[in-house]
Write an enzyme that holds these catalytic residues in place. Structure first.
Site, PDB file in Angstrom:
ATOM      1  N   TRP A 325       0.809  -1.137   0.067  1.00 39.10           N
ATOM      2  CA  TRP A 325      -0.016  -0.006  -0.203  1.00 39.10           C
ATOM      3  C   TRP A 325       0.787   1.155   0.163  1.00 39.10           C
ATOM      4  CZ3 TRP A 325      -0.395   4.281   3.329  1.00 39.10           C
ATOM      5  CH2 TRP A 325      -1.380   4.926   3.165  1.00 39.10           C
ATOM      6  N   HIS A 326       2.141   1.176   0.545  1.00 33.49           N
ATOM      7  CA  HIS A 326       2.811   2.336   0.911  1.00 33.49           C
ATOM      8  C   HIS A 326       3.417   2.613  -0.543  1.00 33.49           C
ATOM      9  CE1 HIS A 326       2.425   1.605   5.127  1.00 33.49           C
ATOM     10  NE2 HIS A 326       2.816   2.851   5.211  1.00 33.49           N
ATOM     11  N   GLY A 327       3.772   1.857  -1.497  1.00 33.60           N
ATOM     12  CA  GLY A 327       4.238   2.166  -2.710  1.00 33.60           C
ATOM     13  C   GLY A 327       4.628   1.244  -3.753  1.00 33.60           C
TER      14      GLY A 327
END
Length: 478
Positions: A325-327
């Site tokens: 989700w973060h990248g």
């Protein structure tokens, strides 16, 4: 429009005055004003992506109504799947297409196939991960009958796009924020003052600590080959402080801003670096995201109620998805996997809920055991943050390799004494405020007024002294 700019201060003042004076007795007018202000706030980043935000809002608004009005579970599930599929498709297209295309072509080339692909030269819409999750939680709650669908489009749109939380959270729930949107609000002086204190501390964390640490973290990480192991440890330390102060500083400003308008947003941080184990750390770090994945992914998968294999599987799923989700980079996936490895022994030994209360509650100093727990947890988190910050996995492993070399025992090549002093003072304030909602909630309440306000003015002067080049918040890229 960044929180740490004069432009935002002027914008906030104008909206605040309109909200509490000409529109004080009109709930509809207040909500319309906040929605218009939120859309203006978002359009300041890139007005073209405002259409994507409105489309996402319309999609979930309509899907919620159709889920409620459809007869039969199959029809309800159809509209749920449509909403989830379209939302995730947009998220995947803008955020993950190039990553998947590049990874797939690299895989084919590694086994001898010639392949090429076309990348999408598009800017990642700011806040897309956050407002997408707002909408997804809404349709899932409607489907699970935790909330009735809203027919007032303005109220629903404000829930999705309320400007303090629009671009970097916290990730709100419809069950928590929508009732506040629909309820008449009156000005509460004590809450507004507390909101200003929280905003002040958030600005201090961002402008003074986070941006100060960023200067050294960026210098060391971007030129890690030029530094010895002890300096790279300092680089990891500065980034560890930076990411906490940057993101929690944003959350403090967001929550404080919301209080000025009579809203209580979900708490996003609870002094995570004072945690005694990784399980406690994850209960205190980015709380709104962790609880979102817990409620909408971990529990539906069976949580920790199944056998050994299910516990292991679900733990890795939740952390890998959180990392992803973060990248769109394997560094984030590895960071998530590493935290799953940290967490798993506590879960399997039923020790993941050992530390539910605030450390050293009611005391000035922690015990030796608590101190050891805090220090070891901090070091584990700091090691994992190396992967989060590194440009690639090879960069991360090279960075770690230098740390665990003979140069670790050499004197650091960068020793910013002023930054260490500021971090120490910051940690002292955080420690004594750890039992409150934010560090300044009860700060100096027993001091004479002159001393207390003198301390506030010192914080303001420090912010102004460090106020310079506008630095974006780290989580805007997510």
């Amino acid at each position: 429009m960044l929180f740490n700019t004069f432009q935002y201060a002027i914008f906030l003042l104008i909206v605040f005055l309109l909200y509490w004076f000409p529109l004080k007795k009109s709930l509809k007018g207040q909500n319309v004003l906040l929605l218009v202000a939120s859309y203006y706030f978002y359009s300041c980043w890139d007005w073209r992506f405002l259409f994507l935000l409105v489309f996402s809002t319309l999609l979930d608004y309509y899907s919620g109504i159709k889920i409620d009005r459809s007869e039969g579970k199959r029809a309800k599930k159809f509209w749920l799947v449509i909403s989830i599929a379209i939302n995730l498709s947009f998220l995947g297209l803008f955020k993950y297409y190039n990553f998947f295309a590049d990874s797939f072509v690299t895989l084919l080339q590694s086994i001898g196939f010639k392949a090429s692909y076309t990348t999408l030269n598009v800017i990642l819409p700011v806040g897309i991960s956050f407002y997408t999750f707002h909408g997804l939680s809404y349709v899932l709650d409607v489907y699970n009958q935790k909330i009735r669908p809203r027919t007032n489009f303005v109220d629903y749109s404000l829930f999705v796009s309320f400007f303090p939380l629009l671009v970097a959270g916290p990730i709100e729930r419809a069950t928590h924020l929508l009732p506040q949107v629909e309820k008449e609000r009156s000005f509460d002086y004590s809450k507004a003052i507390d909101g200003l204190r929280q905003m002040l501390w958030g600005l201090f964390k961002k402008v003074v600590i986070a941006d100060g640490c960023a200067e050294y973290a960026n210098m060391i990480f971007n030129h890690s080959g030029d530094y010895n192991g002890s300096t790279l440890v300092l680089g990891a330390f500065f980034f560890t402080i930076q990411i906490y102060c940057d993101f929690s500083g944003y959350s403090d400003i967001a929550l404080g801003t919301a209080r000025l308008f009579g809203f209580e947003l979900l708490r996003n941080f609870a002094f995570p670096y004072f945690s005694r184990d990784i399980a406690e750390f994850w209960r205190r770090w980015h709380i709104s995201l962790s609880s979102w994945f817990r409620d909408y992914l971990y529990f539906p998968l069976g949580g920790s109620k199944g056998g050994l294999w299910m516990k292991i599987r679900n733990t890795f799923i939740i952390f890998l998805v959180s990392g992803f989700w973060h990248g769109a980079n394997w560094t984030f996936v590895f960071w998530g996997a590493l935290n799953a490895i940290y967490f798993l022994p506590l879960l399997l030994l039923n020790r993941n809920r050992n530390n539910l209360e605030t450390v050293a509650q009611g005391k000035v100093f922690p015990t030796v055991r608590e101190t050891w727990g805090i220090c070891s947890t901090f070091l584990l988190a700091m090691f994992a943050w190396i992967f989060f910050r590194a440009e690639s996995l090879s960069h991360a492993f090279s960075y770690i390799g230098t740390i665990f070399s003979g140069s670790l025992f050499k004197m650091p090549q960068v020793v910013p004494v002023k930054m260490f002093v500021l971090i120490f003072l910051f940690m002292i304030v955080e420690w004594f405020g750890r039992e409150q909602q934010h560090a300044l909630a009860r700060f100096g309440t027993r001091w004479p007024s002159l001393v207390r306000y003198g301390a506030y003015y010192c914080i303001i002067l420090l912010i102004l002294a460090f106020f310079g080049k506008e630095q974006q918040f780290i989580y805007f890229q997510f």
